[in-house]
Design a protein around this motif. Structure first.
Motif, PDB file in Angstrom:
ATOM      1  N   SER A   1      -4.010   3.216  -2.875  1.00  9.36           N
ATOM      2  CA  SER A   1      -4.283   2.142  -3.247  1.00  9.36           C
ATOM      3  C   SER A   1      -3.847   1.301  -1.925  1.00  9.36           C
ATOM      4  O   SER A   1      -2.943   1.366  -1.277  1.00  9.36           O
TER       5      SER A   1
ATOM      6  N   THR B   1      -8.256   0.881  -5.249  1.00  8.69           N
ATOM      7  CA  THR B   1      -8.140   2.454  -5.095  1.00  8.69           C
ATOM      8  C   THR B   1      -9.160   3.245  -4.905  1.00  8.69           C
ATOM      9  O   THR B   1     -10.273   3.182  -5.273  1.00  8.69           O
TER      10      THR B   1
ATOM     11  N   GLU C   1      -2.909  -3.316  -2.317  1.00  4.30           N
ATOM     12  CA  GLU C   1      -2.882  -4.334  -3.252  1.00  4.30           C
ATOM     13  C   GLU C   1      -2.701  -5.628  -2.368  1.00  4.30           C
ATOM     14  O   GLU C   1      -1.753  -6.032  -2.020  1.00  4.30           O
TER      15      GLU C   1
ATOM     16  N   LYS D   1      -3.004 -10.365  -8.259  1.00  3.22           N
ATOM     17  CA  LYS D   1      -2.791  -9.344  -7.730  1.00  3.22           C
ATOM     18  C   LYS D   1      -4.319  -8.494  -7.960  1.00  3.22           C
ATOM     19  O   LYS D   1      -4.626  -8.272  -8.888  1.00  3.22           O
ATOM     20  N   VAL D   2      -4.842  -8.245  -7.004  1.00  5.27           N
ATOM     21  CA  VAL D   2      -6.155  -7.401  -6.568  1.00  5.27           C
ATOM     22  C   VAL D   2      -5.819  -6.032  -6.015  1.00  5.27           C
ATOM     23  O   VAL D   2      -5.663  -5.854  -4.923  1.00  5.27           O
ATOM     24  N   ARG D   3      -5.922  -4.762  -6.712  1.00  2.92           N
ATOM     25  CA  ARG D   3      -5.728  -3.586  -6.095  1.00  2.92           C
ATOM     26  C   ARG D   3      -7.017  -2.695  -6.091  1.00  2.92           C
ATOM     27  O   ARG D   3      -7.793  -2.848  -6.831  1.00  2.92           O
TER      28      ARG D   3
ATOM     29  N   LYS E   1      -7.597  -2.296 -15.041  1.00  2.00           N
ATOM     30  CA  LYS E   1      -8.708  -1.697 -14.298  1.00  2.00           C
ATOM     31  C   LYS E   1     -10.003  -2.659 -14.607  1.00  2.00           C
ATOM     32  O   LYS E   1     -10.325  -2.702 -15.879  1.00  2.00           O
TER      33      LYS E   1
ATOM     34  N   THR F   1       0.706  -1.178  -0.071  1.00  2.00           N
ATOM     35  CA  THR F   1       0.025  -0.068   0.182  1.00  2.00           C
ATOM     36  C   THR F   1       0.784   1.330   0.020  1.00  2.00           C
ATOM     37  O   THR F   1       2.121   1.088   0.415  1.00  2.00           O
TER      38      THR F   1
ATOM     39  N   THR G   1      -2.391  -9.781  -2.628  1.00  2.00           N
ATOM     40  CA  THR G   1      -1.784 -11.012  -3.600  1.00  2.00           C
ATOM     41  C   THR G   1      -2.423 -12.355  -3.047  1.00  2.00           C
ATOM     42  O   THR G   1      -2.524 -12.696  -1.698  1.00  2.00           O
TER      43      THR G   1
ATOM     44  N   TYR H   1      -8.818  -3.251  -9.568  1.00  2.00           N
ATOM     45  CA  TYR H   1      -7.430  -3.550 -10.645  1.00  2.00           C
ATOM     46  C   TYR H   1      -7.323  -4.963 -10.554  1.00  2.00           C
ATOM     47  O   TYR H   1      -6.767  -5.233  -9.256  1.00  2.00           O
TER      48      TYR H   1
ATOM     49  N   ASN I   1      -4.156  -7.466 -11.688  1.00  2.00           N
ATOM     50  CA  ASN I   1      -3.063  -7.510 -12.175  1.00  2.00           C
ATOM     51  C   ASN I   1      -2.844  -6.408 -13.185  1.00  2.00           C
ATOM     52  O   ASN I   1      -2.304  -6.402 -14.121  1.00  2.00           O
TER      53      ASN I   1
END
Length: 741
Positions: A98, A180, A100, A176-178, A132, A67, A102, A127, A129
């Motif tokens: 953000s 924001t 993120e 990976k999921v972010r 968006k 983050t 894993t 997002y 990987n």
């Protein structure tokens, strides 16, 4: 008696209630000094033992993810955002920032526990990987910031909420999921990642609510269609089918019996209803399964039946696979619910209890449920009007009840609480409470055998502002009457309690006895104050209780009121790590504080034995602890590194070290490079403060102050290790002083 802060009736919050009976808090004033703020115990990973529910999702804490936001916590202070977070930590995101995650396994959906400032709304862009998605997570304060001014000791609470999203794609471990923040500040607590199956098919012969006129878009009210479908199915014991879609049920259902109401899955079949079933009786055989009921409850009105189920489902019923959210209570059960099974459900964001067996419950099994963010007891049994008997809470996971206990048993006969995982209780409650607090009459106290076995309690217990002292992780409370039942507590694991592990008390302040209690085979790993907090007469036998990381003392044994009797703690053998006794009943143990010091601001090092790696001439190490800043210790010259070690006599939570050189102007300014180390046994040392340059200047008294972090362990042997000195080729100190504050 405790001269400064003993209990006056009472200590507990108001009970949630049905429309038929409003339970009233009986909480009164307390005399005394405020307990110091809870210790800032660092968050630990979630317990992964046999205790708790089998869950279809994996939770990842935001503070452990990548983050660019601000990590908040840990904090145990009632009324703060971090104190209500999972692990007592979270991540605050400003617009554009953000966090993120894993993934550790397959997932196509996420549920996020979050908070936004009061009165605000916003969204989290998603997002995967780096790409968006065309969908986002809406966030709002609408269901948060609950005030209950009729509950003494309550503050604004319920800061967090949960929001979920189907991602529209299958992800795998390592993806990976972010998230924001797009506009307003958003605090992210924890994310639950899940592989959600496709909608299940309609069972053969089931009656669809759509065929009865229900609107799957949610635009029109479908109450009539649900009622018609139930009426058509229950004559033959049939099934009412809720297909995938969103349905508005604006009025409560009743007459529900001899019927299965089934959906295509909690992520697919969604009913928007703040009062789903409200009925005082039923012939039973009601089976509610595999759909979501999401309400619009934004406050707490105890006289309103704003619950998924209010009243009775009748004998032989079940509730399974449900997603229940934004209600006052998930299930408030009265009347006949014999042999009810409640399993594999999620209960989120209720403003009061998650589930309450409110008298007359017999043979009820509540198991493998997940509950988060309740505004009262997450799971409760309250033997009002008739006793609860032979009921079991087993293998449930309870997280973040923010105004009461994780699990509470108020009266009842032959009750079992086993293999549950309770995390992060916040205010006015314990992880598990076994109590004779009645609230209203007629009440049926604890009777028969109360079995509490195999439970794990993590960061549970809280400061009770009405008592001005703590509630333990596991509490046995002879509140309104003595404990006459046999209470067996076995195989309990208590981790990182901010205060005590086991509390034995008469919460009404009248000295009712806690007796017939045994504690067997317990692991206590980290308590802020004491292992045993005994505040009332009685007798408890403890066997095989092994404790580490005890903050103040092993035992606090101070029955109240004066003259009410003694508390006998019998050592059954196999106990370790908690044999010390708090020796001043006029004060409460501070988290990590040890027994009260007669001079709490004194220099702990003064006059204590001191040794050094070397000495120059007559400048011996004793001169650094003699209280005279004009005498000094000097190490062997040209032989860095050099150190001086002071034996404080006992392990102390040192938080400040003051180092001095003689104040005379002939001592020119110099810089010494040094670190602090500590040990409890004098042989194995750990670093307390990393090496750094410190400037000694006669113009400012030739004094340096080194602050130790709050997380620094207690130390008996304090060592100052010096590796350089710009003014002389040796380590030099006229005084080494150590303080608790």
């Amino acid at each position: 008696m405790h001269s400064h802060d003993m209990h006056a009736p009472s200590r507990r919050v108001a009970r949630s209630s049905s429309a038929l009976a409003l339970a009233i808090a009986l909480v009164g004033s307390v005399i005394g000094l405020a307990e110091p703020a809870a210790a800032r115990i660092a968050s630990q990973p979630k317990a992964a033992a046999a205790a708790g529910a089998d869950l279809p999702f994996t939770s990842i804490e935001a503070e452990s993810a990548a983050t660019d936001g601000q990590r908040i916590g840990p904090d145990y202070t009632q009324g703060t955002l971090a104190s209500e977070a999972s692990g007592r930590q979270a991540v605050r995101l400003g617009a554009g920032q953000s966090v993120e995650f894993t993934l550790g396994g397959a997932a196509n959906a996420v549920n996020v526990s979050y908070s936004v400032p009061e009165g605000q709304t916003g969204s989290l862009a998603v997002y995967v990987n780096g790409a968006k998605l065309d969908r986002s997570i809406a966030v709002t304060s609408k269901y948060s910031y609950i005030d209950t001014p009729w509950i003494p000791g309550a503050k604004t609470h319920h800061f967090f909420d949960n929001a979920r999203l189907l991602l529209g794609r299958d992800l795998k471990a390592g993806d990976k999921v972010r998230l924001t923040a797009t506009s307003s500040n958003v605090t992210v607590d924890v994310a639950d990642f899940e592989q959600v199956g496709a909608p299940t098919a309609k069972p053969s012969g089931a009656i669809s609510v759509v065929d009865k006129g229900a609107d799957p878009t949610g635009q029109r009210d479908s109450t009539g269609a649900f009622r018609d479908a139930i009426a058509a199915a229950k004559g033959s014991g049939g099934t009412v089918w809720i297909p995938a879609g969103e349905f508005t049920v604006g009025s409560e259902l009743s007459g529900v019996e001899n019927v299965t109401v089934q959906g295509a899955g909690g992520w697919h079949s969604v009913v928007r209803s703040s009062r789903f079933i409200n009925q005082s009786g039923s012939a039973g055989k009601v089976h509610l399964k595999d759909f979501a009921v999401i309400g619009e409850v934004t406050g707490r009105v105890d006289s309103a039946p704003d619950n998924f189920v209010n009243g009775s489902l009748g004998p032989g019923s079940s509730v399974s696979g449900m997603w229940l959210q934004h209600l006052k209570v998930g299930l408030w059960l009265t009347g006949n619910n014999d042999d009810l099974v409640v399993e594999n459900n999620r209960v989120l964001d209720t403003t009061a209890d998650g589930l309450n067996l409110n008298g007359n419950a017999r043979g009820v099994q509540v198991r493998h449920n997940f509950l988060r963010n309740q505004g009262d007891d997450s799971l409760a049994m309250w033997s009002l009007n008739a006793t609860n008997s032979d009921d079991t809470f087993a293998h449930n996971t309870v997280s973040q009840p923010n105004l009461a206990n994780g699990i509470a048993i108020y009266g009842g006969r032959d009750i079992t609480v086993k293999d549950n995982l309770v995390l992060d209780t916040n205010a006015l409650g314990s992880g598990i409470a076994v109590s004779n607090q009645k609230f209203l009459d007629p009440f049926f106290p604890l009777a028969g055998t109360i079995t509490v076995a195999g439970n794990t309690l993590v960061r549970t217990g809280a400061l009770n502002p009405n008592w001005n002292h703590p509630m333990g992780a596991l509490r046995v409370d002879a509140y309104d009457s003595a404990i006459e039942a046999t209470v067996t507590i076995t195989g309990t694991t208590i981790k990182d309690s901010p205060y005590s592990a086991y509390e034995f008390v008469s919460g009404g302040g009248t000295g009712k006895a806690v007796k017939n209690v045994t504690v067997d085979g317990s692991t206590v790993a980290g308590v802020g104050t004491v292992v045993v907090q005994a505040e009332t007469p009685g007798a408890v036998r403890m066997t095989g209780v092994k404790a580490t990381g005890v903050g103040a003392a092993g035992i606090y044994n101070c029955p109240y009121p004066a003259g009410s009797g003694t508390f006998a703690l019998t050592d059954g053998g196999g106990n370790s790590g908690w044999d010390s006794v708090w020796d001043d009943c006029s004060t409460w143990p501070r988290p990590g504080g040890g027994n009260p010091d007669p001079e709490p601001n004194r220099n702990l090092a003064k006059g204590r034995p001191a040794t050094a790696t070397g000495t120059a001439d007559v400048y011996t190490p004793g001169k650094a602890v003699d209280g005279d800043a004009h005498t000094y210790w000097e190490s062997t010259n040209h032989a860095f590194p050099q150190s001086i070690t002071v034996d404080l006599g006992s392990a102390q939570p040192v938080r400040r070290v003051v180092l001095k050189l003689p104040p005379a102007a002939v001592w020119q300014a110099r810089t010494q490079t040094l670190s602090l180390q500590g040990s409890t046994d004098g042989s194995s040392f750990s670093q307390l403060v990393a090496s750094k340059d410190y400037r000694f200047d006669p113009a400012t008294g030739n004094t340096v102050t080194v602050a130790l972090p709050g997380s620094a362990p207690r130390t008996r042997h304090l060592r100052v290790l010096v590796t350089a000195n710009s003014g002389w080729p040796a380590a030099q100190f006229s005084e080494v002083e150590a303080y608790l504050e």
